[in-house]
Design a protein around this motif. Sequence first.
Motif, PDB file in Angstrom:
ATOM      1  N   LEU A  99       0.826  -1.209   0.000  1.00 29.79           N
ATOM      2  CA  LEU A  99       0.000   0.000   0.000  1.00 29.79           C
ATOM      3  C   LEU A  99       0.858   1.256   0.000  1.00 29.79           C
ATOM      4  N   VAL A 100       0.454   2.201  -0.840  1.00 29.40           N
ATOM      5  CA  VAL A 100       0.988   3.563  -0.802  1.00 29.40           C
ATOM      6  C   VAL A 100      -0.236   4.467  -0.690  1.00 29.40           C
ATOM      7  N   ALA A 101      -0.392   5.141   0.451  1.00 27.82           N
ATOM      8  CA  ALA A 101      -1.554   5.998   0.698  1.00 27.82           C
ATOM      9  C   ALA A 101      -1.107   7.454   0.740  1.00 27.82           C
ATOM     10  N   PHE A 102      -1.951   8.322   0.209  1.00 26.38           N
ATOM     11  CA  PHE A 102      -1.611   9.745   0.116  1.00 26.38           C
ATOM     12  C   PHE A 102      -2.886  10.543  -0.071  1.00 26.38           C
ATOM     13  N   GLY A 103      -2.748  11.830  -0.205  1.00 27.30           N
ATOM     14  CA  GLY A 103      -3.884  12.714  -0.435  1.00 27.30           C
ATOM     15  C   GLY A 103      -3.498  13.795  -1.422  1.00 27.30           C
ATOM     16  N   HIS A 104      -3.563  15.019  -1.025  1.00 31.19           N
ATOM     17  CA  HIS A 104      -3.169  16.212  -1.774  1.00 31.19           C
ATOM     18  C   HIS A 104      -4.066  16.493  -2.970  1.00 31.19           C
ATOM     19  N   MET A 105      -4.213  15.585  -3.895  1.00 27.63           N
ATOM     20  CA  MET A 105      -5.022  15.809  -5.091  1.00 27.63           C
ATOM     21  C   MET A 105      -6.473  15.435  -4.781  1.00 27.63           C
ATOM     22  N   HIS A 106      -7.319  16.436  -4.611  1.00 25.76           N
ATOM     23  CA  HIS A 106      -8.704  16.213  -4.210  1.00 25.76           C
ATOM     24  C   HIS A 106      -9.475  15.386  -5.230  1.00 25.76           C
ATOM     25  N   HIS A 107     -10.459  14.642  -4.736  1.00 26.57           N
ATOM     26  CA  HIS A 107     -11.222  13.749  -5.616  1.00 26.57           C
ATOM     27  C   HIS A 107     -12.118  14.520  -6.580  1.00 26.57           C
ATOM     28  N   GLN A 113     -17.042  18.743 -13.672  1.00 23.94           N
ATOM     29  CA  GLN A 113     -17.891  18.154 -12.631  1.00 23.94           C
ATOM     30  C   GLN A 113     -18.504  16.845 -13.130  1.00 23.94           C
ATOM     31  N   GLU A 114     -18.107  16.425 -14.334  1.00 27.53           N
ATOM     32  CA  GLU A 114     -18.663  15.237 -14.980  1.00 27.53           C
ATOM     33  C   GLU A 114     -18.193  13.936 -14.323  1.00 27.53           C
ATOM     34  N   ARG A 115     -17.051  13.957 -13.680  1.00 28.11           N
ATOM     35  CA  ARG A 115     -16.506  12.755 -13.050  1.00 28.11           C
ATOM     36  C   ARG A 115     -15.618  13.138 -11.882  1.00 28.11           C
ATOM     37  N   LEU A 116     -15.175  12.142 -11.138  1.00 30.20           N
ATOM     38  CA  LEU A 116     -14.263  12.337 -10.003  1.00 30.20           C
ATOM     39  C   LEU A 116     -12.896  11.784 -10.358  1.00 30.20           C
ATOM     40  N   ARG A 117     -11.919  12.147  -9.564  1.00 34.46           N
ATOM     41  CA  ARG A 117     -10.576  11.594  -9.707  1.00 34.46           C
ATOM     42  C   ARG A 117     -10.604  10.097  -9.397  1.00 34.46           C
ATOM     43  N   THR A 118      -9.791   9.335 -10.078  1.00 30.49           N
ATOM     44  CA  THR A 118      -9.650   7.913  -9.793  1.00 30.49           C
ATOM     45  C   THR A 118      -8.963   7.771  -8.436  1.00 30.49           C
ATOM     46  N   PRO A 119      -9.625   7.156  -7.444  1.00 26.48           N
ATOM     47  CA  PRO A 119      -9.051   7.118  -6.099  1.00 26.48           C
ATOM     48  C   PRO A 119      -8.044   5.998  -5.865  1.00 26.48           C
ATOM     49  N   VAL A 120      -8.109   4.925  -6.668  1.00 26.08           N
ATOM     50  CA  VAL A 120      -7.271   3.757  -6.425  1.00 26.08           C
ATOM     51  C   VAL A 120      -6.608   3.332  -7.720  1.00 26.08           C
ATOM     52  N   SER A 121      -5.339   2.988  -7.609  1.00 22.01           N
ATOM     53  CA  SER A 121      -4.588   2.446  -8.733  1.00 22.01           C
ATOM     54  C   SER A 121      -3.877   1.197  -8.244  1.00 22.01           C
ATOM     55  N   LEU A 122      -3.725   0.226  -9.128  1.00 22.15           N
ATOM     56  CA  LEU A 122      -3.077  -1.034  -8.790  1.00 22.15           C
ATOM     57  C   LEU A 122      -1.990  -1.287  -9.815  1.00 22.15           C
ATOM     58  N   ASP A 123      -0.752  -1.562  -9.350  1.00 23.79           N
ATOM     59  CA  ASP A 123       0.323  -1.803 -10.313  1.00 23.79           C
ATOM     60  C   ASP A 123       0.566  -3.297 -10.510  1.00 23.79           C
ATOM     61  N   ALA A 124       1.447  -3.619 -11.430  1.00 26.73           N
ATOM     62  CA  ALA A 124       1.718  -5.017 -11.798  1.00 26.73           C
ATOM     63  C   ALA A 124       2.290  -5.827 -10.638  1.00 26.73           C
ATOM     64  N   GLU A 125       2.936  -5.167  -9.673  1.00 31.90           N
ATOM     65  CA  GLU A 125       3.506  -5.863  -8.516  1.00 31.90           C
ATOM     66  C   GLU A 125       2.467  -6.109  -7.423  1.00 31.90           C
ATOM     67  N   GLY A 126       1.245  -5.608  -7.625  1.00 33.77           N
ATOM     68  CA  GLY A 126       0.185  -5.805  -6.635  1.00 33.77           C
ATOM     69  C   GLY A 126       0.080  -4.707  -5.602  1.00 33.77           C
ATOM     70  N   ASN A 131      -5.439   7.312  -3.154  1.00 35.92           N
ATOM     71  CA  ASN A 131      -5.551   8.758  -2.967  1.00 35.92           C
ATOM     72  C   ASN A 131      -6.761   8.976  -2.068  1.00 35.92           C
ATOM     73  N   ALA A 132      -6.513   9.302  -0.815  1.00 37.91           N
ATOM     74  CA  ALA A 132      -7.563   9.411   0.194  1.00 37.91           C
ATOM     75  C   ALA A 132      -8.108  10.823   0.350  1.00 37.91           C
ATOM     76  N   ALA A 133      -7.840  11.712  -0.599  1.00 37.35           N
ATOM     77  CA  ALA A 133      -8.246  13.116  -0.476  1.00 37.35           C
ATOM     78  C   ALA A 133      -9.686  13.327  -0.921  1.00 37.35           C
TER      79      ALA A 133
END
Length: 192
Positions: A99-107, A113-126, A131-133
């Motif tokens: 896990l890498v958790a962070f914020g800063h970039m608001h959702h 206003q059509e969509r929100l920021r993608t809150p979760v990303s998953l890489d090839a290593e699992g 982004n908890a903002a």
Amino acid sequence: MVGGRPFSWGGVTWKNPKFYQDRFGVSGFEASAARIMAAVRRATCETVIFLGHCGPSGLGDRPEDPCGKDWKPIGGDYGDPDLAAAVNETRNLGRTVPLVAFGHMHHRLRHTQERLRTPVSLDAEGTVYLNAASVPRITQTETSRCRNFSLVSLEADKVLEVSLVWLNQDFSLQSQQILYSQTEPLVGVKKT
């Protein structure tokens, strides 16, 4: 748990050099990554969770990506290169980074206003990048005040589930949104 660079603005430009030199003794991305890695090497566990103000670079350059630039001119990866380097080097040491958790970039995005920021990303290593903002963090009605929290369930070095919950002033669960589940693929989870 290892912290990333505090007070980061994100992006590839080293900002506030005097502040970082005076407060933390770091003069650029390389020195900052070395400082983060010193904490990793002191950790006694083989599993390392990173917590940063801004997320690492490499999660995409679209404005809706977890660290994407959503102000004009829109687009571009505004993640921290030093945190990305530390995550990679930690893996090279043979340690697990679930896990890498962070914020800063608001959702909520500035340019639409059509969509929100993608809150979760998953890489090839699992590794799950969260982004908890989610803002506002507190909502007030005539009868209630609710606060949001991001919850992560881990087991055996793996993230099982990530959710955004809202609790009222009595700590009762008002709502829960599952952002990621290891057992169910979800819409809005970006794979890098």
